[in-house]
Design an enzyme around this catalytic site. Structure first.
Site, mmCIF file in Angstrom:
data_model
loop_
_atom_site.group_PDB
_atom_site.id
_atom_site.type_symbol
_atom_site.label_atom_id
_atom_site.label_comp_id
_atom_site.label_asym_id
_atom_site.label_seq_id
_atom_site.Cartn_x
_atom_site.Cartn_y
_atom_site.Cartn_z
ATOM 1 N N HIS A 125 -8.716 -4.842 17.227
ATOM 2 C CA HIS A 125 -8.715 -3.454 16.776
ATOM 3 C C HIS A 125 -10.100 -3.151 16.214
ATOM 4 C CE1 HIS A 125 -7.285 0.314 15.166
ATOM 5 N NE2 HIS A 125 -7.643 -0.027 13.941
ATOM 6 N N GLY A 146 0.828 -1.207 0.000
ATOM 7 C CA GLY A 146 0.000 0.000 0.000
ATOM 8 C C GLY A 146 0.853 1.242 0.000
ATOM 9 N N ALA A 147 1.993 1.158 -0.682
ATOM 10 C CA ALA A 147 3.011 2.208 -0.579
ATOM 11 C C ALA A 147 2.604 3.510 -1.250
ATOM 12 C CB ALA A 147 4.337 1.708 -1.163
ATOM 13 N N ALA A 148 1.561 3.481 -2.087
ATOM 14 C CA ALA A 148 1.108 4.714 -2.729
ATOM 15 C C ALA A 148 -0.066 5.348 -1.980
ATOM 16 C CB ALA A 148 0.704 4.425 -4.178
ATOM 17 N N ILE A 196 -1.421 6.586 4.259
ATOM 18 C CA ILE A 196 -0.601 6.287 5.434
ATOM 19 C C ILE A 196 0.866 6.231 5.040
ATOM 20 C CG2 ILE A 196 -0.083 4.570 7.199
ATOM 21 C CD1 ILE A 196 -3.049 3.796 7.154
ATOM 22 N N GLN A 199 -0.027 -12.596 0.522
ATOM 23 C CA GLN A 199 1.197 -11.966 1.012
ATOM 24 C C GLN A 199 1.913 -12.860 2.023
ATOM 25 O OE1 GLN A 199 0.188 -7.987 2.306
ATOM 26 N NE2 GLN A 199 -0.216 -7.297 0.215
ATOM 27 N N ASP A 221 -4.415 2.866 19.006
ATOM 28 C CA ASP A 221 -5.390 2.807 20.100
ATOM 29 C C ASP A 221 -4.719 3.110 21.441
ATOM 30 O OD1 ASP A 221 -7.401 1.855 18.258
ATOM 31 O OD2 ASP A 221 -6.416 -0.099 18.360
ATOM 32 N N ARG A 255 -13.591 -0.570 3.040
ATOM 33 C CA ARG A 255 -14.984 -1.017 2.956
ATOM 34 C C ARG A 255 -15.816 0.033 2.246
ATOM 35 N NH1 ARG A 255 -18.550 -2.752 8.127
ATOM 36 N NH2 ARG A 255 -18.088 -0.603 8.707
#
Length: 443
Positions: free
Chosen positions: A282, A105-107, A110, A207, A254, A187
């Site tokens: 979580h 999710g490097a693009a 976060i 993965q 959290d 979602r």
């Protein structure tokens, strides 16, 4: 000839710490300077030019075609493909061996905050060179990854030795020592939690298999993509050759939120809050633990006498913090999530302060609390700073905590049954997770 001229002006070992290629050790006896040109975005072969001290002849070397025919795949990006080979006596001894870190999710949002913290030395230390391996989810994301790599180039981080980009986890995860799994499908409107468990579970199963096949045998894996506890379980179940203890689900955000609320209520600064635990999932069944928390070294309940606030408002505020943030800001908590990832890693690579602990979602087998085994559950941990951890035993679990811990445990067991087909425990069946416990803003 212009490329050769550029090679001649490369910095010497006396001017700055130099980049070491992963195969440098095999060539240290050769004084030649080797420059590797980035692979062309429009060609499938790579040209390697060698400036030899004796004959200065350019040599062409054929490279294999891109895996699965994906155009534009590279082993490294831009300036990070320029490699300086040094003899052993020229190595800068003050710097450590390069640590290889993969980010999925490097693009995304976060990662947009996290990658620059990693590259700057903020996470692993000011003397720790780093190689970043960036994983995208599709060919469409590849161009975005190129843009991320360009920004990392332009930031001139001296510790950043390598950047590689790709969409195949079997390539990107090769020999990595840390895997930060951030990418997951969000979602959408009308999507049930059960649907999200299945869709994202398949991502993390793939993965996990890739990590099992090509990563370092002691790779540390931090799962951020939600639902992160069950995604971490899926990942570790699909990586049987990697110790289950090496997998973590991120609950540090959290913990940070809980510390913030205690500090505000007690009118102290954040650094006065210690021994803060998040128990469980979580989700909104998480259990922020004020029973064992300490404020300026004293039990939190001795400093905050408002029992009703502790029992009711404290927990609800921590659970709903993400949703409130979205209402105020209009976007999710990407920056604070990136900070919590940094905190989580630093807690594993630095010794835990005497008497303190931190929270992480870890595998429950062998836990001393009586929590059901074979799930990933957030619990209090300590580390010696070697990347490993041990569970804390000197905690108090009263009836108030235990009742809520069991509720979070039951939710995780239900989630596990929903993904049994992804962890080798039966066929896909009707999922019984119906209650919406996803944290607002992190869906």
């Amino acid at each position: 000839m212009a490329f050769m001229a550029a090679a001649a002006t490369a910095p010497s070992s006396s001017s700055s710490p130099l980049q070491l290629h992963k195969h440098a050790a095999a060539r240290r006896s050769a004084p030649a300077l080797l420059l590797r040109r980035p692979r062309s975005r429009s060609h499938r072969n790579q040209l390697v030019c060698s400036l030899d001290a004796t004959n200065r002849q350019a040599v062409q070397e054929e490279r294999p075609a891109a895996v699965n025919g994906v155009a534009g795949r590279t082993d490294c990006y831009g300036v990070f493909c320029t490699t300086y080979d040094l003899r052993a006596d020229e190595e800068t001894k003050a710097w450590k061996k390069v640590v290889s870190v993969a980010v999925s999710g490097a693009a995304g949002m976060i990662s947009n905050h996290l990658l620059f913290k990693l590259a700057s030395g903020q996470v692993f230390g000011p003397d720790q060179p780093i190689a970043l391996k960036l994983l995208g989810s599709s060919q469409r994301s590849f161009q975005k990854l190129e843009g991320v790599a360009m920004e990392l180039e332009d930031s001139l981080y001296p510790l950043l030795r390598e950047v590689s980009i790709g969409i195949d986890p079997y390539e990107v995860f090769q020999d990595v020592e840390w895997a930060l799994l951030i990418g997951a499908k969000p979602r959408g409107p009308g999507m049930e939690r059960a649907d999200l468990l299945n869709i994202n579970g398949q991502i993390f199963a793939q993965q996990g298999k890739a990590l099992n096949a090509v990563a370092s045998r002691n790779v540390k894996v931090l799962v951020v993509g939600n639902p992160c506890n069950t995604n971490a379980l899926i990942c570790l179940k699909n990586a049987p050759e990697i110790p289950s203890k090496n997998f973590h689900a991120l609950t540090r955000l959290d913990e940070n939120r809980a510390k913030c609320q205690l500090a505000l209520k007690a009118s102290v600064f954040y650094d006065k809050i210690s021994n803060m635990t998040i128990w469980g999932n979580h989700s909104t069944t998480q259990v922020p633990d004020f029973v064992n928390a300490r404020i300026d070294g004293k039990p939190a309940r001795q400093v905050i006498r408002d029992t009703k606030w502790l029992h009711e408002e404290f927990t609800k505020t921590v659970q709903k913090r993400g949703g409130e943030l979205i209402q105020k800001r209009g976007r999710s908590s990407a920056p604070s999530t990136a900070v919590s990832i940094v905190d989580a890693i630093q807690s594993l690579v630095n010794p835990t302060p005497e008497g303190d602990w931190f929270s992480s979602g870890v595998y429950t087998n062998g836990n001393p609390y009586g929590i059901e085994e074979d799930i990933v559950f957030s619990m209090p941990c300590r580390s010696k700073g070697d990347g490993d951890y041990e569970l804390v035993t000197d905690v108090t679990i009263d009836d108030f905590l235990w009742e809520r811990i069991k509720k979070s445990e039951a939710e995780l067991l239900a989630e596990k049954r929903c993904v049994g087909h992804l962890i080798g425990e039966g066929e896909e069946e009707l999922c019984e997770v119906t209650e919406d416990t996803m944290l607002p803003g992190e869906q």
